[in-house]
Scaffold this motif. Sequence first.
Motif, PDB file in Angstrom:
ATOM      1  N   UNK A 177      53.150  15.884 152.705  1.00 49.13           N
ATOM      2  CA  UNK A 177      52.024  15.021 152.361  1.00 49.13           C
ATOM      3  C   UNK A 177      50.707  15.447 152.977  1.00 49.13           C
ATOM      4  N   UNK A 181      45.745  12.815 149.739  1.00 47.90           N
ATOM      5  CA  UNK A 181      44.784  11.853 150.260  1.00 47.90           C
ATOM      6  C   UNK A 181      45.475  10.726 151.007  1.00 47.90           C
ATOM      7  N   UNK A 182      44.745  10.119 151.936  1.00 44.14           N
ATOM      8  CA  UNK A 182      45.321   9.076 152.779  1.00 44.14           C
ATOM      9  C   UNK A 182      46.029   7.995 151.963  1.00 44.14           C
ATOM     10  N   UNK A 183      45.370   7.493 150.930  1.00 49.57           N
ATOM     11  CA  UNK A 183      45.957   6.372 150.197  1.00 49.57           C
ATOM     12  C   UNK A 183      47.203   6.814 149.436  1.00 49.57           C
ATOM     13  N   UNK A 184      47.270   8.097 149.073  1.00 52.92           N
ATOM     14  CA  UNK A 184      48.412   8.600 148.311  1.00 52.92           C
ATOM     15  C   UNK A 184      49.547   9.011 149.250  1.00 52.92           C
ATOM     16  N   UNK A 185      49.190   9.433 150.471  1.00 56.74           N
ATOM     17  CA  UNK A 185      50.201   9.807 151.459  1.00 56.74           C
ATOM     18  C   UNK A 185      51.222   8.702 151.645  1.00 56.74           C
ATOM     19  N   UNK A 186      50.709   7.484 151.816  1.00 57.22           N
ATOM     20  CA  UNK A 186      51.603   6.355 152.068  1.00 57.22           C
ATOM     21  C   UNK A 186      52.534   6.130 150.874  1.00 57.22           C
ATOM     22  N   UNK A 187      52.040   6.365 149.658  1.00 54.76           N
ATOM     23  CA  UNK A 187      52.901   6.208 148.473  1.00 54.76           C
ATOM     24  C   UNK A 187      54.092   7.167 148.554  1.00 54.76           C
ATOM     25  N   UNK A 189      55.307   8.756 151.179  1.00 54.48           N
ATOM     26  CA  UNK A 189      56.183   8.442 152.313  1.00 54.48           C
ATOM     27  C   UNK A 189      57.137   7.298 151.969  1.00 54.48           C
ATOM     28  N   UNK A 190      56.599   6.262 151.339  1.00 54.44           N
ATOM     29  CA  UNK A 190      57.465   5.155 150.929  1.00 54.44           C
ATOM     30  C   UNK A 190      58.545   5.622 149.959  1.00 54.44           C
ATOM     31  N   UNK A 193      61.285   7.475 151.822  1.00 50.10           N
ATOM     32  CA  UNK A 193      62.132   6.529 152.556  1.00 50.10           C
ATOM     33  C   UNK A 193      63.099   5.817 151.628  1.00 50.10           C
ATOM     34  N   UNK A 212      52.858  10.319 161.838  1.00 52.78           N
ATOM     35  CA  UNK A 212      53.656  10.248 160.623  1.00 52.78           C
ATOM     36  C   UNK A 212      55.112  10.598 160.906  1.00 52.78           C
ATOM     37  N   UNK A 215      56.925   7.802 162.454  1.00 51.40           N
ATOM     38  CA  UNK A 215      57.239   6.716 161.544  1.00 51.40           C
ATOM     39  C   UNK A 215      58.473   7.024 160.695  1.00 51.40           C
ATOM     40  N   UNK A 217      60.926   9.580 161.270  1.00 52.08           N
ATOM     41  CA  UNK A 217      62.103  10.251 161.814  1.00 52.08           C
ATOM     42  C   UNK A 217      62.947   9.346 162.694  1.00 52.08           C
TER      43      UNK A 217
ATOM     44  N   UNK B  39      38.200   9.272 149.931  1.00 49.62           N
ATOM     45  CA  UNK B  39      39.205  10.225 149.473  1.00 49.62           C
ATOM     46  C   UNK B  39      38.547  11.408 148.789  1.00 49.62           C
ATOM     47  N   UNK B  40      39.352  12.437 148.485  1.00 50.30           N
ATOM     48  CA  UNK B  40      38.749  13.570 147.804  1.00 50.30           C
ATOM     49  C   UNK B  40      38.241  13.125 146.442  1.00 50.30           C
ATOM     50  N   UNK B 255      46.865   1.969 154.884  1.00 54.78           N
ATOM     51  CA  UNK B 255      47.698   3.129 154.577  1.00 54.78           C
ATOM     52  C   UNK B 255      47.577   4.199 155.655  1.00 54.78           C
ATOM     53  N   UNK B 257      48.567   5.872 159.102  1.00 61.66           N
ATOM     54  CA  UNK B 257      49.708   5.826 160.009  1.00 61.66           C
ATOM     55  C   UNK B 257      49.214   5.532 161.403  1.00 61.66           C
ATOM     56  N   UNK B 261      53.228   2.054 164.884  1.00 56.25           N
ATOM     57  CA  UNK B 261      53.790   1.464 163.683  1.00 56.25           C
ATOM     58  C   UNK B 261      55.310   1.272 163.772  1.00 56.25           C
ATOM     59  N   UNK B 263      58.978   1.172 162.456  1.00 52.61           N
ATOM     60  CA  UNK B 263      59.634   1.908 161.390  1.00 52.61           C
ATOM     61  C   UNK B 263      60.129   1.029 160.262  1.00 52.61           C
ATOM     62  N   UNK B 267      54.999   0.740 154.654  1.00 53.25           N
ATOM     63  CA  UNK B 267      53.569   1.015 154.565  1.00 53.25           C
ATOM     64  C   UNK B 267      53.007   0.343 153.320  1.00 53.25           C
ATOM     65  N   UNK B 269      50.574   1.267 150.715  1.00 52.62           N
ATOM     66  CA  UNK B 269      49.649   2.214 150.108  1.00 52.62           C
ATOM     67  C   UNK B 269      48.772   1.517 149.067  1.00 52.62           C
ATOM     68  N   UNK B 270      47.674   2.187 148.688  1.00 54.85           N
ATOM     69  CA  UNK B 270      46.886   1.685 147.570  1.00 54.85           C
ATOM     70  C   UNK B 270      47.522   2.303 146.333  1.00 54.85           C
ATOM     71  N   UNK B 289      42.534  -0.528 140.897  1.00 56.87           N
ATOM     72  CA  UNK B 289      43.524  -0.453 141.978  1.00 56.87           C
ATOM     73  C   UNK B 289      43.457  -1.671 142.885  1.00 56.87           C
TER      74      UNK B 289
END
Lengths: 328, 337
Positions: A177, A181-187, A189-190, A193, A212, A215, A217, B39-40, B255, B257, B261, B263, B267, B269-270, B289
Motif C-alpha cells: 500500500x 493514497x492515504x484514504x485508499x490505503x485503509x481500504x 488494508x481492510x 484483513x 501500519x 496494526x 501483524x 491526495x494525489x 484513515x 494509521x 491503534x 488491532x 479502520x 477508510x473514505x 464520497x
Amino acid sequence: MSKNLVEVRGLKKYFPLGDGNILKAVDDVSFTIREGETFGLVGESGCGKTTVGRTITRLYTATDGQILFDGKDVTHLNKKDSKALAKDMQMIFQDPYASLDPRMTVEMIISEGMKIHKMYSEEETRNRVYELLELVGLNKEHATRYPHEFSGGQRQRVGIARALAVNPRFIVCDEPISALDVSVQAQVVNLLKKLQKEKHLSYLFIAHDLSLVKYLSDRIGVMYMGSLVEVTEAEELYKNPLHPYTRALLSAIPVADPKEENERHRIVLSGEPSNPINTLAECKFYSRCPHKAECCKAGLPALREVKKGHFLACSNADALYVDNQGFL
Amino acid sequence: MLEVKNLTVSFHTYAGEVQALRGVDFAVEDGEVLAIVGESGCGKSVTVQSVMQLHKPDTVDYKAGEILYNGENLLRYTEKQMQQIRGKEISMIFQDVMTSLNPTMTVGKQITEILKIHGQKDAGKNKEQAIELLRAVGIANPEKRFDQYPHEFSGGMRQRVMIAIASACNPKILIADEPTTALDVTVQAQILDLMKELQKERNMSIIFITHNLGVVANIAQKVAVMYGGIVVESGTVYDIFYRSKHPYTWGLMNSTFRLEQDKKEELHPIEGTPPDLLNPPKGCPFASRCEYAMKICTEQLPEQTELGTFHKCRCHLLDPDCPVDIDEVRKHEQKFS
C-alpha cells in the motif's frame, strides 16, 4: 497454538557485484510464520526485507540456509515441485503500475495462474474470475478492461485477486500500500484483513511504515542491514521496544497530533546505514547507536530470547534495559 | 506575504480541459510554515508550481485569480521578472531527489550556479559560501563533497543538497513539494529537524506539501486541506486537528494509521475515489464520497464559511439553514479525537 507454516533457517542471500565485492543483502536470518498469522518485516530501505520476501517465494535462489514450507524443505526444488509450490505461495507487489502486464485484460491477468495449474474448466475459470473480482471489491464489468483504465487502488485490488486466484495458503505482501493514497490505503488494508479471516491465510507483510505493520501483524521482525535485530509480538514491540534501533524507528514516526508531537522527545539517529558491502567487525548498528559500548565491538550477536517470546540481538541490552527493567 | 486568491488553473490536454484548480485561496505569513495536505491529483503540486510559474506555457491556462507576493501579482510577471523571483525570493525543493539534481554536474557547481545567476560573480567567494551551506545542512566533510556528483550521495544527503541550493540566496519563502515522502522515517526525522532549524534561523516561510498528517503535526503552524482542486478547509494546526468541520478532513484523520491503534478496531477508510477533474462534478467535489451529502451538495459548490480568525471551511453542512446540526454529526465520528 497453530503449527508453523513457513520456517526460515539461517537464510542468506548474497549478490556478487562483479568487481569482486559481495553485497550481503540477507545475512543469516531465521524466523517462523505460523498458520493464519501475519508476520511483519520492517526496516529502512536497503535493509534486505524485500530480498527476504523474494527469496522465500523463490524469485531469488538462496545463497545458504533453509526455507521450510509446511514442514518440507523447499529451498531447492525441481521444476515440477516448484510449480506445485507456486500454487501455495503468492506475492503482492509494491508497484501496482509495474506489476500488471499492460497488454493483458484483467480477466487474463487473474486467470493466468488458474490456467497454468489447470485448476478449472474454461467456464469455471471465468466464473471464478468474477467471484474474485467481487471479493476484492471490483465487479464483473471490470474483467474485460486493461490495467491502464484503473486507479492505483483498483490495480492493487487486481493484484490481490491474482494472488488469491490459485487458493494460496501463504502470501508475501511487499509494501502493498505504500504507493497508494492515504484514504485508499485503509481500504486495501481492510480488504487484506477480511481476506485473511475468511480464507485463513498467512501473510509475510513487508513495509517500512511501522505504524501500519503494527496494526496488521501478530508478530514483527525488525531488520537492519540484512539481519534481524528484534523479533516479538506487535503489541510488545510497541510497548517495550528493546533494541536501540527499534526505539529510534518508533520515535521517528511523526504522530498525527500537534500537541503530542510538540512535547515528544525524539531519538534522532545520526547518519545512515553503513555500506552493506563491507564486512564490519563491530555490531552493524555501531556507528549510529546511541548506546554503544566496548562489548559491541565484537559484532552483532545472534537473536536470543530475553523475555518470553521476545527475541533481541544486542550485546549491550542487558546493561541497558533488561536487568534494570528500564522498559519504556 | 504570499497570498493566493481564487486561483483557477486549467490544462489543455488531448482528452480535453483538465480543471486542476477551481478557486484556491490561501495565505502564508512571515516566518510561518503552511502545510498543504491532500491526495494525489487534488491540485496541491499544481498550486505551488503556479506560484513558481513552472508550468509549460502552451498547455496551462490561468483562468482567474491572483498570486500576490508582497502585494504584486506574480501572474502578471514576465519570464525575466520571474527569474529574479525564483531561487532568490521564493525557492523550491522537490520530492524526487534523484531527478531534481543534475547528474552531470558536481554538487558544488550546482550550488554556486544559483549564486552566480543572482549576481555574485566572485568564484572563490562563491565556493566558500557553498561549502558553508553544505556544512549548514549537515553534510560532513563539505570540502570533499563539493567536488562530488549526485550519484555519490544517498537519498537523504541529496535532499540536504537540494535544501542547500534552495536556501543559498536566502529566499523569503521555501516551497517543499513532498520533500520527505521518498525517504525513510529515520531520515525524514532528520530532514524535518533541519528544515525547522533553517526556518527559525533565517525566519523563512515554508509551504510544505505532504499527505502525511504526522509530518503536518510536526512542522506546520497553518494547514490547508485540498480536495478536487479547491481548498476545502484551512486554519491553524489546532483548528484542523482538533476542531475540524469538514467531512473530508475527518475522513483523512480516520484513515491515518496511528501507532496506538487497536488491532481489533477496523479502520474507517473514505470509500470511493477522487473526482475526475476532466469532468468535475457541479457541486462539492467530495459529495460522492461524503457520508453526509445532501441534495444541494451535488448541485452547488459550497461557499467559504469563516469559523475563526484563520479557520475557514467550505461545506454545506455549515450553512445556517442546514437541517443537520454539524456538532451532532461530529459526535457520530466516534473515532475522531
